[in-house]
Design a protein around this motif. Structure first.
Motif, PDB file in Angstrom:
ATOM      1  N   LYS A   1      47.098  86.633  52.077  1.00  0.00           N
ATOM      2  CA  LYS A   1      46.721  85.546  52.989  1.00  0.00           C
ATOM      3  C   LYS A   1      46.131  84.357  52.229  1.00  0.00           C
ATOM      4  CE  LYS A   1      45.948  88.442  57.079  1.00  0.00           C
ATOM      5  NZ  LYS A   1      44.981  88.877  58.109  1.00  0.00           N
ATOM      6  N   ALA A   2      45.311  84.639  51.217  1.00  0.00           N
ATOM      7  CA  ALA A   2      44.715  83.549  50.428  1.00  0.00           C
ATOM      8  C   ALA A   2      45.782  82.804  49.642  1.00  0.00           C
ATOM      9  CB  ALA A   2      43.652  84.113  49.490  1.00  0.00           C
ATOM     10  N   THR A   3      46.782  83.534  49.128  1.00  0.00           N
ATOM     11  CA  THR A   3      47.865  82.885  48.388  1.00  0.00           C
ATOM     12  C   THR A   3      48.687  81.997  49.307  1.00  0.00           C
ATOM     13  OG1 THR A   3      47.982  84.735  46.820  1.00  0.00           O
ATOM     14  CG2 THR A   3      49.893  83.282  46.942  1.00  0.00           C
ATOM     15  N   GLN A   4      48.974  82.471  50.510  1.00  0.00           N
ATOM     16  CA  GLN A   4      49.714  81.651  51.470  1.00  0.00           C
ATOM     17  C   GLN A   4      48.925  80.397  51.830  1.00  0.00           C
ATOM     18  OE1 GLN A   4      50.227  84.691  54.453  1.00  0.00           O
ATOM     19  NE2 GLN A   4      52.318  85.192  53.771  1.00  0.00           N
ATOM     20  N   ALA A   5      47.619  80.545  52.025  1.00  0.00           N
ATOM     21  CA  ALA A   5      46.779  79.389  52.345  1.00  0.00           C
ATOM     22  C   ALA A   5      46.761  78.404  51.180  1.00  0.00           C
ATOM     23  CB  ALA A   5      45.360  79.850  52.681  1.00  0.00           C
ATOM     24  N   ALA A   6      46.636  78.923  49.954  1.00  0.00           N
ATOM     25  CA  ALA A   6      46.635  78.054  48.773  1.00  0.00           C
ATOM     26  C   ALA A   6      47.961  77.308  48.661  1.00  0.00           C
ATOM     27  CB  ALA A   6      46.375  78.885  47.515  1.00  0.00           C
ATOM     28  N   CYS A   7      49.068  77.967  48.999  1.00  0.00           N
ATOM     29  CA  CYS A   7      50.376  77.312  48.942  1.00  0.00           C
ATOM     30  C   CYS A   7      50.477  76.170  49.952  1.00  0.00           C
ATOM     31  CB  CYS A   7      51.482  78.338  49.178  1.00  0.00           C
ATOM     32  SG  CYS A   7      51.762  79.446  47.781  1.00  0.00           S
ATOM     33  N   VAL A   8      49.924  76.387  51.160  1.00  0.00           N
ATOM     34  CA  VAL A   8      49.908  75.311  52.162  1.00  0.00           C
ATOM     35  C   VAL A   8      49.138  74.110  51.614  1.00  0.00           C
ATOM     36  CG1 VAL A   8      49.067  74.639  54.439  1.00  0.00           C
ATOM     37  CG2 VAL A   8      50.154  76.874  54.116  1.00  0.00           C
ATOM     38  N   LEU A   9      47.997  74.384  50.982  1.00  0.00           N
ATOM     39  CA  LEU A   9      47.198  73.305  50.398  1.00  0.00           C
ATOM     40  C   LEU A   9      47.951  72.610  49.275  1.00  0.00           C
ATOM     41  CD1 LEU A   9      44.573  71.726  49.977  1.00  0.00           C
ATOM     42  CD2 LEU A   9      43.724  73.655  48.608  1.00  0.00           C
ATOM     43  N   ILE A  10      48.605  73.369  48.413  1.00  0.00           N
ATOM     44  CA  ILE A  10      49.342  72.794  47.280  1.00  0.00           C
ATOM     45  C   ILE A  10      50.482  71.911  47.773  1.00  0.00           C
ATOM     46  CG2 ILE A  10      50.855  73.384  45.339  1.00  0.00           C
ATOM     47  CD1 ILE A  10      49.018  75.894  44.954  1.00  0.00           C
ATOM     48  N   ARG A  11      51.218  72.366  48.790  1.00  0.00           N
ATOM     49  CA  ARG A  11      52.298  71.542  49.335  1.00  0.00           C
ATOM     50  C   ARG A  11      51.749  70.246  49.933  1.00  0.00           C
ATOM     51  NH1 ARG A  11      57.107  72.022  47.459  1.00  0.00           N
ATOM     52  NH2 ARG A  11      57.328  70.276  48.880  1.00  0.00           N
ATOM     53  N   LYS A  12      50.609  70.342  50.618  1.00  0.00           N
ATOM     54  CA  LYS A  12      49.986  69.144  51.187  1.00  0.00           C
ATOM     55  C   LYS A  12      49.598  68.168  50.090  1.00  0.00           C
ATOM     56  CE  LYS A  12      46.062  67.671  54.047  1.00  0.00           C
ATOM     57  NZ  LYS A  12      44.858  68.125  54.797  1.00  0.00           N
ATOM     58  N   LEU A  13      49.027  68.678  49.009  1.00  0.00           N
ATOM     59  CA  LEU A  13      48.634  67.818  47.889  1.00  0.00           C
ATOM     60  C   LEU A  13      49.852  67.163  47.254  1.00  0.00           C
ATOM     61  CD1 LEU A  13      45.911  70.106  46.236  1.00  0.00           C
ATOM     62  CD2 LEU A  13      45.522  67.993  47.525  1.00  0.00           C
ATOM     63  N   TYR A  14      50.955  67.927  47.150  1.00  0.00           N
ATOM     64  CA  TYR A  14      52.154  67.353  46.523  1.00  0.00           C
ATOM     65  C   TYR A  14      52.739  66.235  47.385  1.00  0.00           C
ATOM     66  CZ  TYR A  14      56.566  66.875  44.087  1.00  0.00           C
ATOM     67  OH  TYR A  14      57.631  66.361  43.395  1.00  0.00           O
ATOM     68  N   SER A  15      52.660  66.381  48.707  1.00  0.00           N
ATOM     69  CA  SER A  15      53.184  65.323  49.583  1.00  0.00           C
ATOM     70  C   SER A  15      52.390  64.030  49.398  1.00  0.00           C
ATOM     71  CB  SER A  15      53.119  65.771  51.045  1.00  0.00           C
ATOM     72  OG  SER A  15      51.771  65.885  51.493  1.00  0.00           O
ATOM     73  N   GLN A  16      51.134  64.145  48.949  1.00  0.00           N
ATOM     74  CA  GLN A  16      50.305  62.959  48.729  1.00  0.00           C
ATOM     75  C   GLN A  16      50.481  62.383  47.326  1.00  0.00           C
ATOM     76  OE1 GLN A  16      46.172  63.817  49.733  1.00  0.00           O
ATOM     77  NE2 GLN A  16      46.819  65.229  51.329  1.00  0.00           N
ATOM     78  N   LEU A  17      50.615  63.254  46.329  1.00  0.00           N
ATOM     79  CA  LEU A  17      50.525  62.808  44.937  1.00  0.00           C
ATOM     80  C   LEU A  17      51.857  62.781  44.196  1.00  0.00           C
ATOM     81  CD1 LEU A  17      47.267  64.787  44.112  1.00  0.00           C
ATOM     82  CD2 LEU A  17      47.462  62.304  44.411  1.00  0.00           C
ATOM     83  N   GLN A  18      52.833  63.566  44.634  1.00  0.00           N
ATOM     84  CA  GLN A  18      54.182  63.558  44.056  1.00  0.00           C
ATOM     85  C   GLN A  18      54.216  63.862  42.551  1.00  0.00           C
ATOM     86  OE1 GLN A  18      57.147  63.097  45.978  1.00  0.00           O
ATOM     87  NE2 GLN A  18      55.575  63.533  47.528  1.00  0.00           N
ATOM     88  N   SER A  19      53.264  64.633  42.104  1.00  0.00           N
ATOM     89  CA  SER A  19      53.238  65.079  40.707  1.00  0.00           C
ATOM     90  C   SER A  19      52.541  66.430  40.677  1.00  0.00           C
ATOM     91  CB  SER A  19      52.477  64.089  39.815  1.00  0.00           C
ATOM     92  OG  SER A  19      52.066  64.712  38.599  1.00  0.00           O
ATOM     93  N   TRP A  20      53.214  67.444  40.115  1.00  0.00           N
ATOM     94  CA  TRP A  20      52.612  68.765  40.087  1.00  0.00           C
ATOM     95  C   TRP A  20      51.378  68.803  39.209  1.00  0.00           C
ATOM     96  CZ3 TRP A  20      53.976  71.374  44.014  1.00  0.00           C
ATOM     97  CH2 TRP A  20      55.279  71.356  44.507  1.00  0.00           C
TER      98      TRP A  20
END
Length: 349
Positions: A134-153
């Motif tokens: 569950k924590a990994t899935q939540a972290a992935c949601v956060l990471i995708r949100k950050l990528y939509s803002q910053l466009q750089s891994w």
């Protein structure tokens, strides 16, 4: 071509290749680390050296990570997140459900408010930040949100540490989206380097072995650098350099795979020669070696795997049948089939 001429050419190539540098691309999520900038290569080497001064924990950390990686990598792929993000919990928590001084918890070190926003239950009786899946899935949601803002891994990983607002403000204030140029707080300024250091030590330990590059995992210490040709201090061995491939987006070209047979060695000791019999014709560095020819290279033991310098500047790598670098010590003692994987080198896209 006579067998004698083949042998002479092979020996000449071996001597030449063992004196040359290793082609190595250092990247995070396919975004190249600009090691042509001295301050970047020096900082990364400092972080790697720090890890190596505490190298006793590295085999244990790697073993623990290999238990967790098969669980989190499929979730990363499900969310279309590069696999390199599996190294974030290694740096964040060492895969422990630790609690930080500011209240972050779990392997992904999520703050209570962030975890709640991501749908995790966080209360005195139950805390889903400690639930790996569950924590990994939540972290992935956060990471995708950050990528939509910053466009750089790379910036996403930095924002995971410092927050998207802090990274965005620094980008606007400093007029640069280059993580390696941004002036950030010390923790965030070191964060990507820590991730890359762990990735290098986990994925390319042979580059930090005696006879390959920086003399680590070894029985003594030195001050050599794998990232630059530096005159060795008197009394110390010279170190090879790594040729850095620079490019914003780089992909690895398909590798060539050759079959080989590992000659059994029941009494292998660190630093001894390892013999391999080719089952396919092999061509590397302009030298042709026919099948059924035996070649050998010095082997080094790291975390119960033997890595072998075959003398081709690390462009031909000994792997087990799953394609993983090196071979288990047990397999070396028993012999059997292995692979030689020849990297075709990175290409810019």
């Amino acid at each position: 071509m006579t067998k004698l001429l083949q042998t002479i050419l092979f020996i000449s190539c071996f001597c030449l290749c063992t004196r040359t540098g290793h082609a190595q691309m250092v990247d995070f999520c396919g975004e190249a680390v600009p090691l042509e900038r001295d301050f970047v290569s020096f900082r990364l080497m400092d972080v790697i050296k720090w890890h190596l001064r505490h190298q006793n924990f590295l085999p244990l950390l790697k073993a623990k990570s290999e238990q967790y990686f098969p669980l989190i990598v499929p979730i990363l792929k499900q969310y279309q997140i590069p696999e390199d993000f599996k190294y974030l919990p290694v740096v964040e928590s060492g895969f422990t459900n630790a609690t930080s001084p500011v209240g972050a918890q779990g392997v992904w070190q999520l703050m209570p408010g962030t975890a709640a926003e991501l749908g995790l239950v966080v209360n005195n009786g139950y805390d889903e930040r400690n639930h790996l899946i569950k924590a990994t899935q939540a972290a992935c949601v956060l990471i995708r949100k950050l990528y939509s803002q910053l466009q750089s891994w790379t910036l996403v990983a930095a924002a995971y540490n410092a927050g998207a607002g802090n990274i965005s403000r620094n980008i606007r204030r400093q007029g640069s989206k280059d993580y390696y140029q941004l002036v950030l707080n010390n923790e965030t300024a070191q964060y990507i380097y820590k991730i890359i250091a762990v990735k290098q030590l986990f994925e390319s330990p042979e580059l930090y072995l005696p006879g390959f590059g920086y003399n680590v995992f070894s029985k003594n210490t030195t001050n050599g650098s794998v990232f630059a040709s530096t005159p060795a201090p008197e009394g110390e061995a010279a170190f090879k350099s790594i040729r850095i491939t620079v490019g914003k987006n780089i992909q690895q070209a398909p590798a060539l795979i050759y079959s080989a047979t590992l000659q059994h060695n029941t009494s292998f000791a660190d630093g001894q020669l390892v013999s391999i019999k080719l089952m396919d014709d092999l061509q590397a560095d302009g030298v042709y070696i026919s099948r059924n020819t035996s070649i050998s290279g010095r082997g080094w033991l790291v975390s119960n795997r033997v890595y072998v310098d075959l003398g081709f500047g690390n462009t031909v790598v000994l792997c087990d049948n799953e394609g993983k670098k090196g071979v288990p010590l047990a397999q070396l003692k028993e012999g059997g089939t292995v692979r030689l994987i020849k990297a075709e080198g990175p290409k810019k896209v």
